[in-house]
Design an enzyme around this catalytic site. Structure first.
Site, PDB file in Angstrom:
ATOM      1  N   ASN A 195       1.118  -0.829   0.006  1.00 32.74           N
ATOM      2  CA  ASN A 195      -0.309  -0.032   0.153  1.00 32.74           C
ATOM      3  C   ASN A 195       0.606   1.474  -0.097  1.00 32.74           C
ATOM      4  O   ASN A 195       0.863   1.514   1.706  1.00 32.74           O
ATOM      5  CB  ASN A 195      -1.347   0.371   1.299  1.00 32.74           C
ATOM      6  CG  ASN A 195      -2.033   1.579   1.719  1.00 32.74           C
ATOM      7  OD1 ASN A 195      -1.785   2.451   0.304  1.00 32.74           O
ATOM      8  ND2 ASN A 195      -2.741   1.318   2.105  1.00 32.74           N
ATOM      9  N   ARG A 250      -2.718  -1.481  -3.268  1.00 29.14           N
ATOM     10  CA  ARG A 250      -3.600  -1.775  -3.625  1.00 29.14           C
ATOM     11  C   ARG A 250      -3.760   0.123  -4.286  1.00 29.14           C
ATOM     12  O   ARG A 250      -2.724   0.532  -4.170  1.00 29.14           O
ATOM     13  CB  ARG A 250      -3.382  -0.656  -1.842  1.00 29.14           C
ATOM     14  CG  ARG A 250      -5.140  -0.196  -1.905  1.00 29.14           C
ATOM     15  CD  ARG A 250      -4.748   0.440  -0.842  1.00 29.14           C
ATOM     16  NE  ARG A 250      -6.250   1.499  -0.541  1.00 29.14           N
ATOM     17  CZ  ARG A 250      -6.142   2.284   0.302  1.00 29.14           C
ATOM     18  NH1 ARG A 250      -5.286   2.907   0.507  1.00 29.14           N
ATOM     19  NH2 ARG A 250      -7.197   3.444   0.326  1.00 29.14           N
ATOM     20  N   HIS A 274     -12.810   2.786  -0.230  1.00 31.26           N
ATOM     21  CA  HIS A 274     -12.967   1.476   0.581  1.00 31.26           C
ATOM     22  C   HIS A 274     -13.266   0.642   0.140  1.00 31.26           C
ATOM     23  O   HIS A 274     -14.100  -0.247   1.384  1.00 31.26           O
ATOM     24  CB  HIS A 274     -13.652   2.247   1.624  1.00 31.26           C
ATOM     25  CG  HIS A 274     -12.920   3.269   2.383  1.00 31.26           C
ATOM     26  ND1 HIS A 274     -13.896   4.263   3.446  1.00 31.26           N
ATOM     27  CD2 HIS A 274     -12.044   3.337   3.057  1.00 31.26           C
ATOM     28  CE1 HIS A 274     -12.766   5.097   4.519  1.00 31.26           C
ATOM     29  NE2 HIS A 274     -12.252   4.774   3.859  1.00 31.26           N
ATOM     30  N   ARG A 305     -12.170  15.215   7.357  1.00 30.39           N
ATOM     31  CA  ARG A 305     -13.238  15.741   6.570  1.00 30.39           C
ATOM     32  C   ARG A 305     -14.038  16.175   6.853  1.00 30.39           C
ATOM     33  O   ARG A 305     -14.914  15.239   7.620  1.00 30.39           O
ATOM     34  CB  ARG A 305     -12.911  14.785   5.331  1.00 30.39           C
ATOM     35  CG  ARG A 305     -11.624  14.685   5.055  1.00 30.39           C
ATOM     36  CD  ARG A 305     -11.268  13.313   4.619  1.00 30.39           C
ATOM     37  NE  ARG A 305     -10.231  11.845   4.343  1.00 30.39           N
ATOM     38  CZ  ARG A 305      -9.893  10.346   4.503  1.00 30.39           C
ATOM     39  NH1 ARG A 305     -11.128  10.114   2.991  1.00 30.39           N
ATOM     40  NH2 ARG A 305      -9.568  10.613   4.571  1.00 30.39           N
ATOM     41  N   GLU A 313      -7.852  -5.881   4.398  1.00 30.88           N
ATOM     42  CA  GLU A 313      -8.505  -5.333   2.911  1.00 30.88           C
ATOM     43  C   GLU A 313      -6.891  -6.452   2.422  1.00 30.88           C
ATOM     44  O   GLU A 313      -6.935  -6.696   1.151  1.00 30.88           O
ATOM     45  CB  GLU A 313      -8.247  -3.503   2.973  1.00 30.88           C
ATOM     46  CG  GLU A 313      -9.226  -3.199   2.788  1.00 30.88           C
ATOM     47  CD  GLU A 313      -8.895  -1.547   3.679  1.00 30.88           C
ATOM     48  OE1 GLU A 313      -9.070  -1.542   2.345  1.00 30.88           O
ATOM     49  OE2 GLU A 313      -8.399  -1.053   5.271  1.00 30.88           O
TER      50      GLU A 313
END
Ligand code: AMP
Length: 399
Positions: free
Chosen positions: A7, A90, A180, A241, A386
């Site tokens: 990643n 990823r 996601h 955010r 993941e």
């Protein structure tokens, strides 16, 4: 078969080496502060840890650290690099180009590069990661890319379009993509397994609540709507955010404060959410403990988050035409049991009942059902994984 999962971020690179024989993690680690000063940490599945400050000027130098650690006499987990059968990356943004995982070719790299305008920080770093990997491991080790957006590619057009002039969709591919996806895919599949049902016969709402958060409606294993949008800024409020808001708020503040688009972007992405409301921190643990000490703005941040989760679950239940299961995952979803409790108690109108004691114990990696047997909707806490999905996809493709 051993698969290395990567990643790559702009200044960091996380990795896991997974033995697909039993899906165990042989080693994992992180190269941090790439291009700055550099910190490297490597931990093996049997608990050996190697940590050092080391300058890594770029992703290739970071890969050399990973490679050396994997075959190191003291901290290594393999004898030779050739034991790594394949590498899975990823990738955040697959746009409309990639609706499933794929083997890396020159063309695929060009495709990911062409999507950089839609995810400038992420996709550019991913490409650096892929190229660095090719340099260090060579062309003989196959590489696979797994996209955060791919699972959401089944969304119908009425769900992914924004009501702005159609020409912006045609000219710039402005639409909802969702993120996601690998996590939503993993936990929804696991949820169907735990329910003992074929996923085709399920309606599931998955709540990935972490520093970044998104909620997804999944009908028969296919995404029909998701809260993140063109970028991961949309949807529910997050650590720093905003999530969704009236677009006029953006132009209004920008005009008042004389902010350029990029300054406004910083406010929306880095200074808002939990941090902006509480003034304490972007981290749920800090905000929750401040709220427990009587900080009213911290309490407000928590109330807002729980309210938004509730709103999404309500609206996604409507678009699904009912819901069989709700799943909580990621840092907040897996650990902050009080949010699960407050949200689920407010869903009593639709027959949701959870066992508060079981819910309290479902933390720190515990997987399980927290709803009572007479609840009309099953509720699960499922730690996301993941990396495992990336490794499984990689194995499938290179086999
Ligand atoms: P994530 O982005 O999935 O790593 O989630 C990070 C968020 O999870 C932060 O807001 C943390 O406060 C929250 N969190 C709560 N408890 C834990 C925990 N035990 N471990 C990690 N994250 C946690």
């Amino acid at each position: 078969m051993k698969i290395l999962v990567i990643n790559a971020g702009s200044s960091s690179m996380k990795y896991q080496l997974i033995d697909m024989k039993d899906e165990s993690v042989l080693a994992k680690g992180n190269c941090e502060r790439i291009g700055v000063d550099g910190h490297f940490k490597h931990t093996t599945g049997d608990g050996r840890t190697y940590e050092t400050d080391v300058v890594m000027n770029n992703h290739t130098e970071a890969f050399v650290q990973i490679k050396n650690a994997l075959i190191d006499e003291q901290y290594g987990v393999i004898k030779e690099l050739s034991e790594v059968s394949a590498i899975g990356h990823r990738i955040v943004q697959g746009g409309a180009l990639f609706s499933e995982s794929t083997i890396v070719t020159e063309e695929v790299i060009k495709g990911i590069e062409s999507l950089i305008p839609l995810a400038p920080l992420h996709n550019a770093a991913h490409v650096q990661g892929i190229k660095a990997c090719l340099e260090v491991f060579g062309k003989d080790v196959p590489e696979v890319v797994v996209f955060d957006t791919a699972f959401h590619s089944t969304m119908p057009q009425k769900a992914f379009m924004y009501p702005v002039p159609y020409e912006y969709y045609e000219k710039y591919a402005v639409r909802r993509y969702g993120f996601h996806g690998t996590s939503h895919r993993y936990v929804s599949q696991r949820c169907a397994e735990l329910m003992g049902k074929d996923i085709k016969d399920t309606k599931i709402i998955t709540c990935h609540l972490g520093n970044g958060s998104s909620i997804t409606a999944i009908d028969g294993g296919k995404v029909i709507d998701t809260s993140m949008g063109l970028t991961p800024l949309d949807g529910i409020m997050m650590g720093t955010r905003t999530g969704s808001l009236d677009p006029s708020v953006v132009t209004f503040i920008a005009e008042k404060e004389h902010f350029s688009p990029s300054e406004m972007d910083t406010v929306l992405n880095k200074k808002s959410g939990f941090l902006g409301i509480s003034g304490v921190s972007s981290d749920d643990r800090d905000v929750s403990s401040a709220a427990a000490d009587g900080n009213t703005r911290a309490q407000l941040a928590i109330d807002m988050l729980e309210y938004e989760i509730l709103k999404y679950i309500g609206s996604y239940t409507a678009v699904l035409g009912g819901v069989d299961a709700i799943v909580f995952t990621a840092g907040i979803g897996e650990n902050q049991y009080s949010h699960r409790e407050n949200v689920c108690h407010n869903l009593a109108y639709m027959g949701v009942k959870i066992d508060d004691e079981v819910n309290k114990k479902a933390i720190r990696g515990v997987e399980g059902k927290i709803s009572t047997p007479d609840s009309s909707v099953e509720v699960f806490v499922i730690p996301t994984n993941e990396e495992l999905v990336i490794a499984r996809d990689t194995m499938e493709l290179v086999k």
